[in-house]
Design an enzyme around this catalytic site. Structure first.
Site, PDB file in Angstrom:
ATOM      1  N   CYS A 115      16.100 -50.819  22.085  1.00  0.00           N
ATOM      2  CA  CYS A 115      17.362 -50.251  22.812  1.00  0.00           C
ATOM      3  C   CYS A 115      18.366 -49.878  21.855  1.00  0.00           C
ATOM      4  CB  CYS A 115      17.859 -51.152  23.890  1.00  0.00           C
ATOM      5  SG  CYS A 115      18.943 -50.449  24.971  1.00  0.00           S
TER       6      CYS A 115
ATOM      7  N   GLY B 180       4.546 -40.061  39.989  1.00  0.00           N
ATOM      8  CA  GLY B 180       5.711 -39.993  39.410  1.00  0.00           C
ATOM      9  C   GLY B 180       5.732 -39.132  38.232  1.00  0.00           C
ATOM     10  N   ALA B 181       7.108 -38.661  37.925  1.00  0.00           N
ATOM     11  CA  ALA B 181       7.166 -37.836  36.573  1.00  0.00           C
ATOM     12  C   ALA B 181       8.500 -38.250  35.975  1.00  0.00           C
ATOM     13  CB  ALA B 181       7.074 -36.289  37.045  1.00  0.00           C
ATOM     14  N   GLY B 182       8.762 -39.441  35.917  1.00  0.00           N
ATOM     15  CA  GLY B 182      10.028 -39.895  35.155  1.00  0.00           C
ATOM     16  C   GLY B 182       9.350 -40.069  33.682  1.00  0.00           C
TER      17      GLY B 182
ATOM     18  N   ALA C  40       5.277 -37.937  47.422  1.00  0.00           N
ATOM     19  CA  ALA C  40       4.267 -39.055  48.074  1.00  0.00           C
ATOM     20  C   ALA C  40       4.867 -39.480  49.401  1.00  0.00           C
ATOM     21  CB  ALA C  40       3.623 -39.826  47.408  1.00  0.00           C
TER      22      ALA C  40
ATOM     23  N   CYS D 224      18.284 -53.822  35.128  1.00  0.00           N
ATOM     24  CA  CYS D 224      18.618 -52.980  33.874  1.00  0.00           C
ATOM     25  C   CYS D 224      20.174 -52.971  33.779  1.00  0.00           C
ATOM     26  CB  CYS D 224      18.231 -51.387  34.465  1.00  0.00           C
ATOM     27  SG  CYS D 224      18.420 -50.229  33.088  1.00  0.00           S
TER      28      CYS D 224
ATOM     29  N   GLY E  57       7.808 -42.622  32.133  1.00  0.00           N
ATOM     30  CA  GLY E  57       6.423 -42.965  31.904  1.00  0.00           C
ATOM     31  C   GLY E  57       5.403 -42.230  32.493  1.00  0.00           C
TER      32      GLY E  57
ATOM     33  N   LYS F 225      21.521 -42.356  18.853  1.00  0.00           N
ATOM     34  CA  LYS F 225      21.188 -42.261  20.293  1.00  0.00           C
ATOM     35  C   LYS F 225      21.348 -40.501  20.713  1.00  0.00           C
ATOM     36  CE  LYS F 225      20.544 -43.589  24.872  1.00  0.00           C
ATOM     37  NZ  LYS F 225      21.121 -44.726  25.252  1.00  0.00           N
TER      38      LYS F 225
END
Length: 430
Positions: free
Chosen positions: A353, A8-10, A78, A159, A12, A388
């Protein structure tokens, strides 16, 4: 040589690859498996959905960055993880082997769990850049032909911040277009109260967000279960504390954006010992899977139980600060294991946040994210919108440059006061 693979390449996964490369040096291999070649900054999607950002402004081509940093890249995606063989089968039929694996896939969006739900059906989404671009086209139609709007989050969602952000950003965009007076807005959420956020609130998020909604003439319904969406209508059940239906609602809309529940992605879902029934990765306090100790996980894919029973199922969010602390802990643990030592690093699981409202916003810090807390703070003001924007620019610069410098902790220190938060950090350090 040890081979470490990040799946995964988001947010995280990309930071994970950068930190691993810094920690392990060039004598060990670091590779990333991802579906596609681009990183997309998901927090900007609400802006994309009203035309305040274009795709190219919030995406990064990872190929040149990974090449420069000596990180292998498999953008085929994957098909299936086989942890018993320490192997990932890719979508083109090839495989990638690993000594250590970090799962950072993010979630699969469970639109199919509700009839008529999702961008392929009756509602819009800001969960993906492609969804946000579709939502922008629908927004243009709304401006041309105003009517009722529905925004919120369905049962099982975890979320909630982007739902609040989008409601207020949409309000601002409609005011700018001079059509807000012809657009009644309803906010529908599975939360037990406004500002719960899956965290039982942070500071006075309940009061702050209710006040913002009143000022902007946004009606709300909490404790809701969405039964189905039809063309121009949502069927919603408001649930009482005893679990029975308190009131049934039929809410008309010409535009709806509702956040879905998440589940684990198909490549890992259903692997015994690795995932829970929803497909999220089981992990101990070191972010390590008990059944497959060479497998770690970070981000939204990690299994975290809900805070407590609510009339309608509500999940726990994984915020950027929490994810960043997971990434740092996993990096330290893998580096220690590679050097022959034990895994000892524990993430802090703090939350910060910045919820942007287009012309203001709400910021909160929870330390730790799960109550009871040492820091439980929230505030609102125009400064949040400016912060932001600055956060977006800095974070995208970090992804483009391939740097792994932690950012959320610095932001929290600036917001709360360096001495106060440093003292708390020392008191709660593992």
């Amino acid at each position: 040589m040890v081979q470490v693979v990040v799946l995964g390449a988001g947010l995280g996964g990309t930071l994970m690859a950068y930190e691993l490369r810094d920690a392990l040096g060039r004598e060990h291999g670091v590779a990333v498996v991802n579906k596609g070649t681009h990183y997309s900054f998901v927090p900007s999607n609400p802006w994309v959905a009203v035309g305040w950002r274009e795709r190219q402004a919030v995406e990064v081509d990872l190929r040149p960055v990974f090449e420069r940093r000596g990180i292998g890249f498999h953008p085929q995606g994957a098909r299936r993880l086989n942890p018993a063989e320490k192997r990932i089968e890719l979508n083109d039929g090839s495989s990638v082997l690993y000594d250590y694996l970090v799962i950072a896939t993010g979630p699969e969006l469970a639109f199919d769990e509700i009839e008529g739900f999702g961008p392929a059906a009756q509602t819009q989404s800001v969960c993906h850049i492609d969804h946000a671009l579709g939502a922008k086209a629908a927004f243009d139609r709304l401006v041309a032909k105003p009517g009722p709007v529905l925004v919120g989050a369905v049962q099982g969602a975890s979320c909630f911040g982007p739902a609040y952000e989008f409601a207020f950003i949409l309000d601002k965009a409609l005011r700018d277009a001079k059509v807000r007076d012809r657009v009644p807005m309803t906010f529908v959420t599975s939360e037990p109260y406004i500002g719960h956020l899956g965290l039982d609130g942070v500071g006075d998020t309940n009061g702050l967000l209710e006040s913002e909604m009143r000022q902007r003439h946004i009606h709300w319904i909490t404790n809701t279960k969405v039964d189905r969406f039809e063309d121009g209508k949502a069927h919603v059940s408001e649930i009482a504390a005893d679990g029975n239906v308190k009131q049934a609602h039929e809410i008309p809309f010409v535009y709806a954006m509702m956040l879905p529940a998440f589940r684990g992605v198909e490549a890992v879902r259903g692997i015994e010992g690795l995932t829970n029934p929803r497909g999220f990765i089981l992990a101990d306090k070191y972010q390590r899977n008990p059944a497959f100790p060479e497998v770690f996980s970070v981000g939204v894919c990690v299994a975290i139980p809900p805070l407590g029973k609510t009339p309608v199922p509500v999940g726990v969010p994984k915020t950027g600060f929490m994810i960043e602390s997971m990434v740092t802990a996993v990096t330290q643990n893998i580096a220690s294991l590679v050097a022959g030592g034990p895994a000892t690093a524990v993430p802090t699981w703090n939350a910060i946040c910045l919820a942007d409202f287009g012309d203001g916003g709400v910021a909160f810090v929870a330390q730790p994210q799960i109550p009871p807390r040492n820091v439980n703070w929230s505030s609102s003001g125009a400064w949040v919108h400016a912060a932001k924007i600055g956060f977006e620019k800095y974070f995208l610069h970090k992804i483009r440059s391939g740097t792994s410098e932690p950012f959320y902790e610095k932001l929290a220190l600036q917001i709360l006061g360096i001495d106060k938060l440093k003292a708390v950090q020392q008191d709660t350090a593992p």
